[in-house]
Design a protein around this motif. Sequence first.
Motif, mmCIF file in Angstrom:
data_model
loop_
_atom_site.group_PDB
_atom_site.id
_atom_site.type_symbol
_atom_site.label_atom_id
_atom_site.label_comp_id
_atom_site.label_asym_id
_atom_site.label_seq_id
_atom_site.Cartn_x
_atom_site.Cartn_y
_atom_site.Cartn_z
ATOM 1 N N TYR A 200 -5.839 7.212 -9.363
ATOM 2 C CA TYR A 200 -6.208 7.387 -7.346
ATOM 3 C C TYR A 200 -6.253 8.951 -7.212
ATOM 4 O O TYR A 200 -6.510 9.480 -6.010
ATOM 5 N N ILE B 260 -11.184 9.333 -3.504
ATOM 6 C CA ILE B 260 -10.142 8.167 -2.207
ATOM 7 C C ILE B 260 -9.477 9.598 -2.063
ATOM 8 O O ILE B 260 -9.728 9.831 -0.841
ATOM 9 N N LEU C 182 -0.833 13.362 1.803
ATOM 10 C CA LEU C 182 0.148 12.316 0.832
ATOM 11 C C LEU C 182 0.333 13.504 0.647
ATOM 12 O O LEU C 182 -0.602 14.638 -0.052
ATOM 13 N N LEU D 185 3.987 13.713 -1.948
ATOM 14 C CA LEU D 185 4.981 13.311 -2.654
ATOM 15 C C LEU D 185 5.518 14.786 -3.475
ATOM 16 O O LEU D 185 4.868 14.693 -4.558
ATOM 17 N N SER E 78 8.706 12.213 0.832
ATOM 18 C CA SER E 78 7.056 11.899 1.048
ATOM 19 C C SER E 78 6.214 11.734 2.207
ATOM 20 O O SER E 78 7.842 11.772 2.360
ATOM 21 N N LYS E 79 5.081 12.540 2.843
ATOM 22 C CA LYS E 79 4.789 12.594 4.234
ATOM 23 C C LYS E 79 4.586 11.031 4.124
ATOM 24 O O LYS E 79 3.983 10.177 3.293
ATOM 25 N N ALA F 84 8.385 5.164 -0.476
ATOM 26 C CA ALA F 84 8.491 6.610 -1.026
ATOM 27 C C ALA F 84 6.645 6.796 -1.645
ATOM 28 O O ALA F 84 6.115 7.680 -1.425
ATOM 29 N N PHE G 117 2.839 1.279 -1.250
ATOM 30 C CA PHE G 117 1.341 0.703 -1.564
ATOM 31 C C PHE G 117 1.940 0.225 -2.853
ATOM 32 O O PHE G 117 1.695 -1.226 -2.943
HETATM 33 C C1 HEM Z 1 -5.007 9.696 4.718
HETATM 34 C C2 HEM Z 1 -4.596 8.982 4.296
HETATM 35 C C3 HEM Z 1 -3.879 7.896 3.508
HETATM 36 C C4 HEM Z 1 -5.489 7.282 3.659
HETATM 37 C C5 HEM Z 1 -6.808 7.670 3.671
HETATM 38 C C6 HEM Z 1 -5.361 6.097 2.212
HETATM 39 C C7 HEM Z 1 -6.190 5.427 1.394
HETATM 40 C C8 HEM Z 1 -5.773 4.807 -0.026
HETATM 41 C C9 HEM Z 1 -6.952 4.022 -0.277
HETATM 42 C C10 HEM Z 1 -8.693 3.416 -0.442
HETATM 43 C C11 HEM Z 1 -6.301 3.419 -1.682
HETATM 44 C C12 HEM Z 1 -6.915 2.393 -2.394
HETATM 45 C C13 HEM Z 1 -7.115 2.509 -3.360
HETATM 46 C C14 HEM Z 1 -7.996 1.780 -4.794
HETATM 47 O O1 HEM Z 1 -8.010 0.410 -4.445
HETATM 48 O O2 HEM Z 1 -7.964 2.297 -5.293
HETATM 49 C C15 HEM Z 1 -5.414 4.293 -1.381
HETATM 50 C C16 HEM Z 1 -3.708 3.426 -2.253
HETATM 51 C C17 HEM Z 1 -2.885 4.633 -2.709
HETATM 52 N N1 HEM Z 1 -1.717 4.876 -1.547
HETATM 53 FE FE1 HEM Z 1 -2.908 5.754 -0.286
HETATM 54 N N2 HEM Z 1 -3.823 6.934 0.993
HETATM 55 C C18 HEM Z 1 -3.387 7.344 2.398
HETATM 56 C C19 HEM Z 1 -2.109 8.069 2.310
HETATM 57 C C20 HEM Z 1 -0.654 7.691 1.289
HETATM 58 C C21 HEM Z 1 -0.095 7.635 1.605
HETATM 59 C C22 HEM Z 1 0.711 9.255 2.640
HETATM 60 C C23 HEM Z 1 0.795 7.850 0.374
HETATM 61 C C24 HEM Z 1 2.562 8.185 -0.119
HETATM 62 C C25 HEM Z 1 2.393 8.221 -1.359
HETATM 63 C C26 HEM Z 1 -0.145 6.789 0.061
HETATM 64 C C27 HEM Z 1 -0.387 5.977 -1.578
HETATM 65 C C28 HEM Z 1 -0.983 5.332 -2.529
HETATM 66 C C29 HEM Z 1 -0.942 4.677 -3.465
HETATM 67 C C30 HEM Z 1 0.661 4.468 -4.707
HETATM 68 C C31 HEM Z 1 -1.728 3.651 -3.355
HETATM 69 C C32 HEM Z 1 -2.149 3.562 -5.019
HETATM 70 C C33 HEM Z 1 -3.167 3.737 -6.019
HETATM 71 C C34 HEM Z 1 -2.906 2.678 -7.461
HETATM 72 O O3 HEM Z 1 -1.955 2.082 -8.064
HETATM 73 O O4 HEM Z 1 -3.587 2.148 -7.420
HETATM 74 N N3 HEM Z 1 -1.594 6.833 0.138
HETATM 75 N N4 HEM Z 1 -4.993 4.465 -0.929
#
Ligand code: HEM
Length: 394
Positions: free
Chosen positions: A57, A62, A112, A114, A136-137, A185, A189
């Motif tokens: 990711y 993304i 993001l 971390l 983590s932000k 942190a 998700f």
């Molecule tokens: C502008 C801010 C953010 C946006 C637009 C965003 C967007 C996304 C999107 C669309 C997904 C889904 C990805 C998928 O299904 O393949 C995702 C997954 C995730 N995001 Fe973010 N995110 C943001 C910020 C953050 C922050 C601050 C964190 C903190 C660490 C974070 C951690 C995660 C995690 C852990 C996943 C799951 C990844 C996985 O294992 O598939 N995100 N995010």
Amino acid sequence: MNHTSTRPRWVTRAVGVAGAAALGAGVVVVAAGPAAAAETVSDGTLSWGVKQSFRSYIAGPIAHGSVTAAGGATTAGDGTFQFPSGTGTVDGTTVDAAFAGSVHFTGHSGQLALTIAGLEVHIDGTSGVLVADVDSKSLSGGTIESYPDVELAALDLSGVSPVATADGYSWTGVPATMTEAGAPAFADFYSAGTALDPLSFTVVADDAAPVDPDPGTDPDPGTDPDPGTPAENEQQLTVVVAEGAVEPEPGTFSWEISGDDSVVSLGTATDEGDHLAAAGQLKPVVVTDTRSTRSAWSISAQVSDFTAGSATLPGKYLGWTPEVVTAGGGATAGEVVPSGRLTGSGLAETSTLGGAPTGHEPGTATLGADLDLELPTGTAAGTYAATLTLTALS
Ligand code: HEM
């Protein structure tokens, strides 16, 4: 501190047999009891990828992010991270080890951010935790939240036993799951219980007493306050197979013990009511016989008594079930030899792992064996070592 070493002894033996190309290799069977005293960890490496999907990711379209390993940590070819310089203590059932280095993830143009640092592995029996200092932000406020010494992941040791290395121990593929405390942190998700990458780690264990964290309360810090008491009726068993002598001569008879590492774990002995039992598998023995004489050959083995300091357990407690893992060259497995706990001599008597009769086809066979150790209940905890000598007759 008086204690028994949990370090297996390494034995390699060449056994000469008249008129034959005979080779010997040692197998050390070690039973490390729970009362084994702590050893100091002077080095070690923790290998962990955090979570594969998270790395994808971050690097993908993304998050458009990046990953930086720092402070001595490195990124391996498969994208996982190596945290070096392990310190701490380890004994028969517990591990407390801290590792250096950090890893920093960024994404979403900096929204993001971390950082995972200060990784510590704490294990007690079959469960454990991975502790870390995490910054983590937050998704909402965009400010950095700190999670010092957070129990980031729960570790499940029920299916993983340490294996002895030349200078310590290693654990491979320890399942790790997200904790409630760690979830924020990762912007929540992942819920608690989500599988993270399994972690692996090695420690270099110096065979020396650890520093007493509170010497003032110890009436006699120079001695082990309780050297012999088994905490529970269980033992960890490890079989160390020393590297076999190889004789890779084409057109002749050769054999070797296969596998990259030379260690087989018998896991933790279970209480079977009237005895303690542990099981494992001998590292497969690969035998190649391309001699035109098509002479008979056999591989046999015999185990010595187990000793731990002045305590002795008869080698007959070890039995096995030989098998032909990969057929070839007319090889057949030897007879089942049950543990001699109640009756019989077990592997204390020379026993056949496998062989092929005169006139057999040329070819290669792999021989293995399920090892079966039965101990009487009440066996004192300790570190028991024995030598199983494999001998080829050809
Ligand atoms: C502008 C801010 C953010 C946006 C637009 C965003 C967007 C996304 C999107 C669309 C997904 C889904 C990805 C998928 O299904 O393949 C995702 C997954 C995730 N995001 Fe973010 N995110 C943001 C910020 C953050 C922050 C601050 C964190 C903190 C660490 C974070 C951690 C995660 C995690 C852990 C996943 C799951 C990844 C996985 O294992 O598939 N995100 N995010």
